[in-house]
Design a protein around this motif. Structure first.
Motif, PDB file in Angstrom:
ATOM      1  N   THR A 199       3.940  -8.527   0.637  1.00  0.00           N
ATOM      2  CA  THR A 199       5.126  -9.838  -0.444  1.00  0.00           C
ATOM      3  C   THR A 199       6.465  -9.874   0.303  1.00  0.00           C
ATOM      4  OG1 THR A 199       3.090  -9.704  -2.457  1.00  0.00           O
ATOM      5  CG2 THR A 199       5.450 -10.978  -2.631  1.00  0.00           C
TER       6      THR A 199
ATOM      7  N   LYS B 183      -0.048  -5.305  -2.050  1.00  0.00           N
ATOM      8  CA  LYS B 183       0.974  -6.169  -2.084  1.00  0.00           C
ATOM      9  C   LYS B 183       2.153  -5.932  -2.224  1.00  0.00           C
ATOM     10  CE  LYS B 183      -1.553  -8.329  -5.498  1.00  0.00           C
ATOM     11  NZ  LYS B 183      -1.937  -8.951  -5.874  1.00  0.00           N
TER      12      LYS B 183
ATOM     13  N   ASN C 223      -3.636  -0.004  -4.505  1.00  0.00           N
ATOM     14  CA  ASN C 223      -2.984  -1.139  -4.388  1.00  0.00           C
ATOM     15  C   ASN C 223      -1.947  -2.898  -4.614  1.00  0.00           C
ATOM     16  OD1 ASN C 223      -5.888  -1.423  -2.679  1.00  0.00           O
ATOM     17  ND2 ASN C 223      -6.452  -2.850  -4.501  1.00  0.00           N
TER      18      ASN C 223
END
Lengths: 288, 131
Positions: free
Chosen positions: B79, B75, B71
């Motif tokens: 981002t 992420k 994860n």
């Protein structure tokens, strides 16, 4: 069969090798005596075939199957199943005691995620722990696989999961003097393998965890990361080595110790259910 | 050009050719590699994040040696609006295919492919977010 610490005392302080086991088909709790007889006959037959285990003294292997009623988490969990192999050398007198040579037990502690998703006639006991000669484990394992159409797989523990364990267990409250929290790292890609052992005073480790954990009873990945980062930073300050680039292979706390090859030792009876719950979760994720 | 971290030493700025693509390498077995990449990202000019950055994650072949949560890596890609490529560099065959993929991406970023620019990667990322 209510909670008997004597019955579960043998589970502590032994190095258990972990396996994940797929659900057993057609297993009946009432037939334990029959199963013990069948397994005993199977082992004797394999020995005849020359797939003998121990060389030397002629040993009769006695098999005992029993339920450990208090080793379970929720109502949905099946009670744990213990298989014990004992030996008695043929030369010794009739009334001499049998010597236990191998233990293996199946359990499920809060394994609802799995038990809720299996059809009828399947018994879910996803975690298997064995202690004793690997050859006996292979014999017992192959009998169970043949009889209940299940599959055993060694359960490895990743560095990610080991760091969860050390954070959780280092934060546990213990009344008497606890042993040090130890992390062992293996450094990759060197000509000579190098292991680094990092020991922390248990009170310091608990104090660190207490500042990190926000909600008691709940643990998040972020909190585990912060805890580990603090340990890494401290080590780097003193030794200029980035432990985060090495592989975490073993952790040891006063509650339990765990090795990435899937070997655990549980040291404290109070936290036995908690440890088993975590291991059950790992076993289930390996099965799915 | 390989670098262990950013920023690049300023002494050689005048000798350096134009940079068309930055590939950040993360090894799932090393938490340190993720931290290193996160720190280095701060030194990248914003214009690169229009398709000229990608993350290359290796070590996916060994789930049991994982030190980083998947994860966290995904992420990171979200981002910074940059693609995340997964591979296993310890396997020779995959090394070769990965290298070919990177060269294809590089050619697009360098403007060698008519009709396709680095901005296509950005719109691809946006599309998968919407799904």
């Amino acid at each position: 069969e209510k909670a008997d610490p004597q019955k579960t005392a043998f589970l502590l302080r032994k190095a258990w090798t972990l396996y994940s086991v797929t659900p057993l088909y057609g297993f009946r709790r009432g037939r334990l005596r029959d199963y013990a007889r069948l397994l005993s006959a199977f082992i004797a037959a394999e020995k005849q075939k020359g797939l003998a285990v121990e060389v030397g003294v002629e040993l009769d292997i006695k098999v005992a199957l029993s339920s450990l009623a208090d080793i379970r988490g929720s109502e949905q969990d099946q009670a744990a199943l213990l298989v014990q192999l004992s030996s008695r050398s043929r030369g010794s007198p009739r009334n001499s005691e049998d010597k236990p040579v191998w233990w293996g037990w199946f359990c499920s502690v809060f394994g609802d995620e799995l038990s809720e998703s299996v059809p009828e006639h399947f018994t879910c006991l996803p975690l298997f722990l064995s202690h004793g000669a690997e050859s006996y484990t292979a014999l017992v394992g192959s009998w169970f696989q043949k009889t209940f159409d299940c599959c055993f797989r060694r359960l490895a523990i990743s560095p990610l999961n080991l760091s969860w364990m050390v954070a959780m267990w280092a934060g546990c409250k213990l009344d008497r003097a606890a042993s040090a929290v130890e992390l062992v790292f293996s450094v990759p890609r060197l000509a000579q393998p190098l292991d680094i052992s990092y020991a922390i005073h248990p009170e310091d480790a608990k104090a660190l965890w207490d500042t990190v954990q926000k909600t008691p009873g709940e643990i998040t990945q972020e909190e585990v990361d912060v805890f580990m980062d603090c340990l890494y930073a401290h080590f780097h300050r003193h030794f200029k080595i980035h432990l985060s680039a090495a592989k975490l292979v073993k952790i040891s706390t006063a509650i339990a110790s765990a090795h990435c090859d899937g070997i655990v030792k549980i040291l404290h009876s109070q936290y036995l259910p908690g440890v088993l719950m975590l291991l059950t979760e790992l076993a289930i994720s390996q099965i799915q | 050009h390989l670098a262990t971290s950013l920023p690049l030493p300023s002494e050689r700025d005048h000798l350096r050719p134009r940079i068309d693509l930055i590939v950040f390498m993360i090894d799932l077995k090393s938490k340190y590699s993720l931290k290193n990449v996160e720190t280095s990202l701060a030194y990248v000019d914003a214009s690169f994040f229009l398709g000229k950055v990608c993350f290359l994650v290796t070590g996916v072949g060994r789930v049991n040696a994982c030190s980083i949560e998947m994860n966290a890596v995904c992420k990171l890609g979200e981002t910074y609006c940059s693609p995340v490529l997964f591979c296993e560099l310890e396997l020779e065959g995959i090394r070769a295919t990965t290298a070919q993929r990177l060269v294809r991406i590089l050619r697009i970023c360098a403007g060698h492919i008519p009709g396709v620019s680095a901005l296509s990667f950005v719109s691809m990322m946006r599309k998968s977010d919407a799904d």
